[in-house]
Design an enzyme around this catalytic site. Structure first.
Site, PDB file in Angstrom:
ATOM      1  N   SER A  53     152.526  33.421  68.278  1.00  0.00           N
ATOM      2  CA  SER A  53     152.983  32.147  67.138  1.00  0.00           C
ATOM      3  C   SER A  53     152.549  32.316  65.744  1.00  0.00           C
ATOM      4  CB  SER A  53     153.599  31.149  67.878  1.00  0.00           C
ATOM      5  OG  SER A  53     154.074  30.950  68.660  1.00  0.00           O
ATOM      6  N   HIS A 108     156.699  13.677  75.090  1.00  0.00           N
ATOM      7  CA  HIS A 108     157.754  13.301  76.312  1.00  0.00           C
ATOM      8  C   HIS A 108     156.422  12.327  76.596  1.00  0.00           C
ATOM      9  CE1 HIS A 108     159.627  13.840  79.858  1.00  0.00           C
ATOM     10  NE2 HIS A 108     158.910  14.216  80.170  1.00  0.00           N
TER      11      HIS A 108
HETATM   12  P1  NAD Z   1     157.227  25.294  74.040  1.00  0.00           P
HETATM   13  O1  NAD Z   1     157.863  25.286  75.520  1.00  0.00           O
HETATM   14  O2  NAD Z   1     159.023  25.546  73.403  1.00  0.00           O
HETATM   15  O3  NAD Z   1     156.074  25.522  73.260  1.00  0.00           O
HETATM   16  C1  NAD Z   1     154.730  25.865  73.207  1.00  0.00           C
HETATM   17  C2  NAD Z   1     154.516  25.407  72.617  1.00  0.00           C
HETATM   18  O4  NAD Z   1     152.834  25.649  72.900  1.00  0.00           O
HETATM   19  C3  NAD Z   1     154.236  27.560  72.229  1.00  0.00           C
HETATM   20  O5  NAD Z   1     154.315  27.425  70.881  1.00  0.00           O
HETATM   21  C4  NAD Z   1     153.250  28.014  73.127  1.00  0.00           C
HETATM   22  O6  NAD Z   1     152.314  29.344  72.458  1.00  0.00           O
HETATM   23  C5  NAD Z   1     152.354  27.272  73.125  1.00  0.00           C
HETATM   24  N1  NAD Z   1     151.179  27.208  73.693  1.00  0.00           N
HETATM   25  C6  NAD Z   1     151.536  27.634  75.445  1.00  0.00           C
HETATM   26  N2  NAD Z   1     150.150  27.562  76.051  1.00  0.00           N
HETATM   27  C7  NAD Z   1     149.424  26.778  74.841  1.00  0.00           C
HETATM   28  C8  NAD Z   1     148.166  26.477  75.231  1.00  0.00           C
HETATM   29  N3  NAD Z   1     147.018  26.728  76.437  1.00  0.00           N
HETATM   30  N4  NAD Z   1     147.135  26.308  73.987  1.00  0.00           N
HETATM   31  C9  NAD Z   1     148.168  26.200  72.698  1.00  0.00           C
HETATM   32  N5  NAD Z   1     149.455  26.394  72.995  1.00  0.00           N
HETATM   33  C10 NAD Z   1     149.715  26.902  73.949  1.00  0.00           C
HETATM   34  O7  NAD Z   1     157.153  23.743  74.746  1.00  0.00           O
HETATM   35  P2  NAD Z   1     158.227  22.721  73.638  1.00  0.00           P
HETATM   36  O8  NAD Z   1     159.583  22.236  74.298  1.00  0.00           O
HETATM   37  O9  NAD Z   1     158.577  22.659  72.319  1.00  0.00           O
HETATM   38  O10 NAD Z   1     157.778  21.553  74.466  1.00  0.00           O
HETATM   39  C11 NAD Z   1     156.475  20.667  73.447  1.00  0.00           C
HETATM   40  C12 NAD Z   1     156.786  19.475  74.302  1.00  0.00           C
HETATM   41  O11 NAD Z   1     157.938  18.820  73.326  1.00  0.00           O
HETATM   42  C13 NAD Z   1     156.958  18.839  75.330  1.00  0.00           C
HETATM   43  O12 NAD Z   1     155.637  17.344  75.654  1.00  0.00           O
HETATM   44  C14 NAD Z   1     157.868  18.857  75.425  1.00  0.00           C
HETATM   45  O13 NAD Z   1     158.295  17.772  77.435  1.00  0.00           O
HETATM   46  C15 NAD Z   1     158.769  17.943  74.423  1.00  0.00           C
HETATM   47  N6  NAD Z   1     159.980  17.960  74.447  1.00  0.00           N
HETATM   48  C16 NAD Z   1     160.768  18.709  73.943  1.00  0.00           C
HETATM   49  C17 NAD Z   1     161.610  19.514  73.813  1.00  0.00           C
HETATM   50  C18 NAD Z   1     163.163  20.538  73.601  1.00  0.00           C
HETATM   51  O14 NAD Z   1     163.795  20.180  73.808  1.00  0.00           O
HETATM   52  N7  NAD Z   1     162.186  21.672  73.389  1.00  0.00           N
HETATM   53  C19 NAD Z   1     162.730  18.206  73.197  1.00  0.00           C
HETATM   54  C20 NAD Z   1     162.135  16.359  73.494  1.00  0.00           C
HETATM   55  C21 NAD Z   1     160.413  17.068  74.055  1.00  0.00           C
END
Ligand code: NAD
Ligand code: MG
Length: 337
Positions: A53, A108
């Site tokens: 990313s 979250h």
């Molecule tokens: P995602 O899976 O889309 O993205 C995760 C990101 O974190 C990626 O860029 C990945 O490269 C990075 N990553 C993974 N492991 C890592 C590490 N060890 N160190 C650093 N970076 C790392 O996640 P998301 O869906 O955006 O979720 C993120 C948060 O948002 C969570 O708490 C989720 O519950 C919350 N959330 C998500 C949504 C949704 O629709 N996706 C909605 C509301 C809240």
């Protein structure tokens, strides 16, 4: 009545006065980082040096640094890595860089609610949880609207945690749609219940049960697919615009009569009992403990279930039918992607 805030209740200058680290650049991360930057907030994206990313974030003009470096630099650290990865990232790369006056934010409440992250007491801990996927958070921001968000404060060491959370939420566009005050516990428990009982688990099981009932009775799988899956969107779109009343107004009287007669036979008292058990296991931590254990073991059950579900006949017939409807913009996901 719930407390709802809008743009007029938020002071954008608060977040513009802070350095904000966005940890992770996935669904939520890219949307928060880009919306904040467009609003004149100083943003640094925190990613591991191996992350694919990094290039994407840099292409969009964002500054990127290792997670520890971004956390050390920032006043506000928004944790947007997957919930199951958060405790390890927090322990190793974020916690050592927390200090009084800093704010730790989440989208979250899972890790705070279940105690898998225990922040020191002299920092602010708050939540801005958009009620929609990240790409919608970005798209709606760009077209001048927004996705509503839940706002909560877990620790308020500074006395201004709520005002800063509102400022952050408004800066990503949520103040246009509504910012609803809640708690980490309410957000976490209702979010898990909603996705398990209704949105993901409930709906998938209902669709499959309908499809299986029709095909077992000898009807063509293609007809069963259109009836039980494809048409669901058309019905949900009506509910989304005008509630159950508008859906019932739009369908035939025969469909409406069938709704009243058969809906309660299918979703009956046993289903409600099961829903109460699901909710109880969310509230008492059983669901969270199992999911955390499953992750520690490398997700054997989860991956097997995922693979099995992609082989369900409704998925096989669906791929073929959607390929004939390019206007749907069909996508095919393979397990593990
Ligand atoms: P995602 O899976 O889309 O993205 C995760 C990101 O974190 C990626 O860029 C990945 O490269 C990075 N990553 C993974 N492991 C890592 C590490 N060890 N160190 C650093 N970076 C790392 O996640 P998301 O869906 O955006 O979720 C993120 C948060 O948002 C969570 O708490 C989720 O519950 C919350 N959330 C998500 C949504 C949704 O629709 N996706 C909605 C509301 C809240
Ligand atoms: Mg949810």
């Amino acid at each position: 009545m719930a407390t709802l805030y809008y743009d007029k209740n938020a002071d954008l200058s608060l977040i513009r006065g802070k350095r904000v680290a966005i940890i992770g650049y996935g669904s939520q991360g890219h949307a928060h980082a880009l919306n904040l930057a467009d609003n004149g907030v100083r943003v640094k994206v925190g990613l591991p040096p191996s992350s694919r990313s990094i290039a994407k974030a840099k292409e969009r003009g964002l500054e990127v640094a290792p997670v520890a470096e971004a956390s050390a630099w920032a006043d506000v650290i928004m944790v947007l890595v997957p919930d199951t990865a958060q405790p390890a990232v927090y322990e190793r790369e974020i916690a050592p860089h927390l200090a009084p006056g800093k704010t730790l934010m989440f989208a979250h409440g899972f890790n705070i609610r279940y105690g898998t992250i225990l922040p020191r007491v002299d920092v602010d801990v708050s939540m801005v949880a958009p009620k929609g996927p990240g790409h919608r958070v970005r798209e709606t921001f760009q077209d001048g609207s927004g996705v509503p968000a839940l706002i909560a404060v877990h620790q308020d060491a500074s006395g201004s945690a709520r005002q800063l959370a509102l400022s952050y939420a408004a800066a990503i566009g949520a103040g246009r749609a509504g910012m609803l005050a809640t708690t980490f516990a309410e957000e976490t428990e209702t979010d898990l219940f909603g996705e398990q009982a209704v949105l993901c688990g409930g709906v998938s099981a209902l669709v499959k049960a309908g499809f299986e009932t029709l095909t077992a009775a000898g009807y063509q799988p293609e007809v069963a697919y259109f009836e039980c899956l494809h048409e669901l969107k058309l019905i949900v779109d009506l509910m989304y615009r005008g509630g159950l009343s508008y859906m019932r107004y739009s369908v035939s009287d025969t469909a409406e009569h069938g709704d009243y007669v058969s809906g309660p036979r299918v979703i009956d008292a046993r289903v409600k009992d099961a829903m109460r058990s699901v909710l109880a296991e969310i509230q008492n931590g059983t669901f969270a403990r199992r999911w955390i254990d499953e992750n520690h073991q490398g997700r054997p059950w989860f991956e097997a279930e995922r693979a099995k579900e992609t082989r369900h006949p409704i998925e096989e017939v669906g791929v073929k039918l959607r390929a004939m409807m390019p206007f749907l913009d069909p996508v095919t996901v393979k397990p593990g992607e």
